[in-house]
Design an enzyme around this catalytic site. Structure first.
Site, PDB file in Angstrom:
ATOM      1  NE  ARG A  24      -2.168  -1.200   3.497  1.00 24.41           N
ATOM      2  CZ  ARG A  24      -2.239  -0.497   4.622  1.00 24.41           C
ATOM      3  NH1 ARG A  24      -3.077   0.500   4.755  1.00 24.41           N
ATOM      4  NH2 ARG A  24      -1.466  -0.789   5.638  1.00 24.41           N
TER       5      ARG A  24
ATOM      6  CG  ASN B 185      -3.923  -4.139   3.968  1.00 27.97           C
ATOM      7  OD1 ASN B 185      -3.474  -4.194   2.835  1.00 27.97           O
ATOM      8  ND2 ASN B 185      -3.140  -4.060   5.026  1.00 27.97           N
TER       9      ASN B 185
END
Length: 88
Positions: A17, A35
């Site tokens: 990320r 997530n």
């Protein structure tokens, strides 16, 4: 247009990320990456044309050095408006 991407593979706990958010910001994309409980990562972005779509998918495919992207699902969703790119 707004697109949602579901990325599967080794994409959690490997700085995926962070990589996506930093590179998406650099390229001027707006949206977010987060997530999901099922082990996948969700990315949503405002994308204007096919060239931008390809550029964003390349960022998602590359990922961090520790990640391994196995699959990316792409779908167009209802328009959402973002001011920048965030890592959630």
């Amino acid at each position: 247009m707004t697109y949602k991407f579901l990325i599967s593979g080794k994409v959690q706990g490997v700085w995926y990320r962070k990589f996506v958010s930093e590179n998406a910001k650099k390229e001027g994309f707006r949206g977010y990456v987060k997530n999901l409980p099922n082990g996948k990562v969700e990315a949503v972005a405002n994308i204007e044309n096919e060239n931008e779509l390809n550029k964003f998918v390349e960022i998602l495919k590359k990922g961090s050095p520790y990640s391994e992207v196995e699959d990316i699902e792409v779908m167009q969703i209802n328009d959402m408006d973002f001011s920048d790119f965030k890592r959630l």
